[in-house]
Write an enzyme that holds these catalytic residues in place. Structure first.
Site, PDB file in Angstrom:
ATOM      1  CB  CYS A 179      30.187   9.068 104.192  1.00 45.67           C
ATOM      2  SG  CYS A 179      29.338   7.961 103.030  1.00 45.67           S
TER       3      CYS A 179
ATOM      4  CG  ASN B  64      23.625   2.704 110.543  1.00 45.56           C
ATOM      5  OD1 ASN B  64      22.517   2.770 111.098  1.00 45.56           O
ATOM      6  ND2 ASN B  64      24.701   2.377 111.149  1.00 45.56           N
TER       7      ASN B  64
ATOM      8  CD  GLU C 227      23.534   9.516 105.397  1.00 46.17           C
ATOM      9  OE1 GLU C 227      23.757   8.473 105.679  1.00 46.17           O
ATOM     10  OE2 GLU C 227      24.536  10.243 106.039  1.00 46.17           O
TER      11      GLU C 227
END
Ligand SMILES: [Zn+2]
Length: 133
Positions: free
Chosen positions: A90, A42, A55
């Site tokens: 998410c 991230n 991701e």
């Protein structure tokens, strides 16, 4: 490559996390059908909305290098690099996965131990939005 090896690579990727605002460290290891593994972390931003999840970092790296087909992704995440519990992707990342992956795409959520949770994309994003021809 077995699941625990892929999770180990996600933990390596998390070491590069740029998360000065949340201290929430995330790493992802994306296994393409070619056998290549693409890592992502991230990357936060002072303005918040330009931030990117681990991701999506992994997916965008892979797609930008010509990959289009994927087997699985391993994800670890937690405060200050503590991966006590599984960290699910998410909604935005699930949608990105749905662009390139079928419902049987495997999502492994690693932890500090050899315990992990396993889902398919179909389980985490049923009835996803796609443009049908
Ligand atoms: Zn995300």
């Amino acid at each position: 490559m077995n699941v625990l090896e892929l999770i180990e690579q996600a933990k390596e990727a998390a070491k590069y996390s740029y998360s000065p605002y949340s201290s929430f460290t995330v790493g992802a290891a994306l296994l393409a059908k070619s056998g290549e593994v693409y890592l992502g972390c991230n990357i936060e931003n002072a303005a918040f909305s330009p931030s990117c999840c681990a991701e999506r970092t992994a997916f965008f790296k892979a797609v930008s290098e010509g990959e289009r087909e994927f087997e699985a992704i391993a994800i670890v995440g937690g405060k200050d690099g503590n991966f006590e519990i599984p960290c699910p992707p998410c909604g935005v990342c699930r949608q990105v996965m749905s662009e390139f992956c079928s419902f049987d795409f495997k999502i492994y959520l690693g932890t500090d131990t050899d315990e992990y949770a396993q889902y398919s994309l179909g389980e985490l994003l049923p009835a996803s939005f796609v443009l049908e021809e």
